[in-house]
Design a protein around this motif. Structure first.
Motif, short mmCIF file in Angstrom:
data_model
loop_
_atom_site.label_atom_id
_atom_site.label_comp_id
_atom_site.label_asym_id
_atom_site.label_seq_id
_atom_site.Cartn_x
_atom_site.Cartn_y
_atom_site.Cartn_z
N TYR A 153 0.83 -1.21 0.00
CA TYR A 153 0.00 0.00 0.00
C TYR A 153 0.87 1.25 0.00
O TYR A 153 1.92 1.28 0.63
N VAL A 154 0.40 2.30 -0.70
CA VAL A 154 1.07 3.58 -0.64
C VAL A 154 0.87 4.17 0.75
O VAL A 154 -0.04 3.77 1.49
N ASP A 155 1.70 5.14 1.11
CA ASP A 155 1.65 5.71 2.46
C ASP A 155 0.30 6.35 2.81
O ASP A 155 -0.11 6.32 3.96
N ASP A 156 -0.37 6.94 1.83
CA ASP A 156 -1.64 7.61 2.11
C ASP A 156 -2.84 6.80 1.61
O ASP A 156 -3.88 7.36 1.25
N ARG B 75 -7.97 5.83 6.66
CA ARG B 75 -6.62 6.06 6.16
C ARG B 75 -5.68 6.19 7.35
O ARG B 75 -6.13 6.33 8.48
N GLY B 76 -4.40 6.11 7.07
CA GLY B 76 -3.40 6.23 8.12
C GLY B 76 -2.89 4.85 8.53
O GLY B 76 -3.67 3.91 8.66
N HIS C 63 -4.61 2.96 11.50
CA HIS C 63 -5.94 2.42 11.19
C HIS C 63 -5.85 1.23 10.24
O HIS C 63 -6.57 0.24 10.41
N LEU C 64 -4.96 1.32 9.26
CA LEU C 64 -4.81 0.21 8.32
C LEU C 64 -4.26 -1.03 9.02
O LEU C 64 -4.76 -2.13 8.83
N ARG C 65 -3.24 -0.84 9.83
CA ARG C 65 -2.67 -1.99 10.57
C ARG C 65 -3.73 -2.65 11.45
O ARG C 65 -3.83 -3.87 11.50
N ALA C 66 -4.53 -1.84 12.15
CA ALA C 66 -5.57 -2.39 13.02
C ALA C 66 -6.62 -3.14 12.21
O ALA C 66 -7.06 -4.23 12.60
N MET D 280 -3.62 2.09 -3.75
CA MET D 280 -3.95 3.43 -3.24
C MET D 280 -5.31 3.44 -2.56
O MET D 280 -5.48 4.03 -1.50
N LEU D 281 -6.28 2.84 -3.22
CA LEU D 281 -7.66 2.79 -2.74
C LEU D 281 -8.10 1.33 -2.79
O LEU D 281 -7.90 0.66 -3.81
N ASP D 282 -8.69 0.85 -1.71
CA ASP D 282 -9.06 -0.56 -1.62
C ASP D 282 -10.45 -0.68 -1.01
O ASP D 282 -10.65 -0.37 0.17
#
Length: 127
Positions: free
Chosen positions: A28-31, A43-44, A47-50, A116-118
């Protein structure tokens, strides 16, 4: 080029099935923005890791039996694929779910692709 996009999504999915969140994040890209719940994108990194950790805790097994569709223009690709998933809830209850993954990827300077978007719930607005 289309196969490289499919390979990226497949490798990310395999890492998620293994519970390897660091590897998942590397796709994933950073943003990046991800919808872990229908209509609720986040985003962030935290939040993504969680969100990915919660998915991985279910020991998911994903299948893309109906194939993948990829459209590209320049350094942007859209990946669309119906999926099914089976896993186990924390209380031991079996989980079975399905949806339509719609993801936008960007080609990187090293020719790899990153998401970028999922949105794994792309079919929710179709009745």
């Amino acid at each position: 080029m289309q196969q490289n996009v499919i390979d990226t999504v497949s490798a990310m999915t395999a890492a998620l099935e293994r519970g390897d969140i660091d590897t998942v994040m590397s796709f994933y890209v950073d943003d990046a923005v991800v919808a872990f719940e229908p209509g609720e994108p986040v985003r962030g990194e935290q939040h993504l890791r969680a969100g990915f950790a919660a998915f991985a805790a279910a020991k998911p097994e994903f299948r893309y039996d109906d194939g993948h569709e990829v459209m590209t223009t320049g350094d942007i690709a859209v990946h669309i694929a119906p999926w099914t998933m089976s896993g186990t809830a924390p209380d031991g209850t079996p989980i079975v779910d399905s949806g339509l993954s719609v993801a936008t990827l960007r080609r990187q300077v090293d020719d790899s692709w990153k998401i970028m978007l999922d949105n794994p719930f792309g079919a929710r607005l179709i009745s």
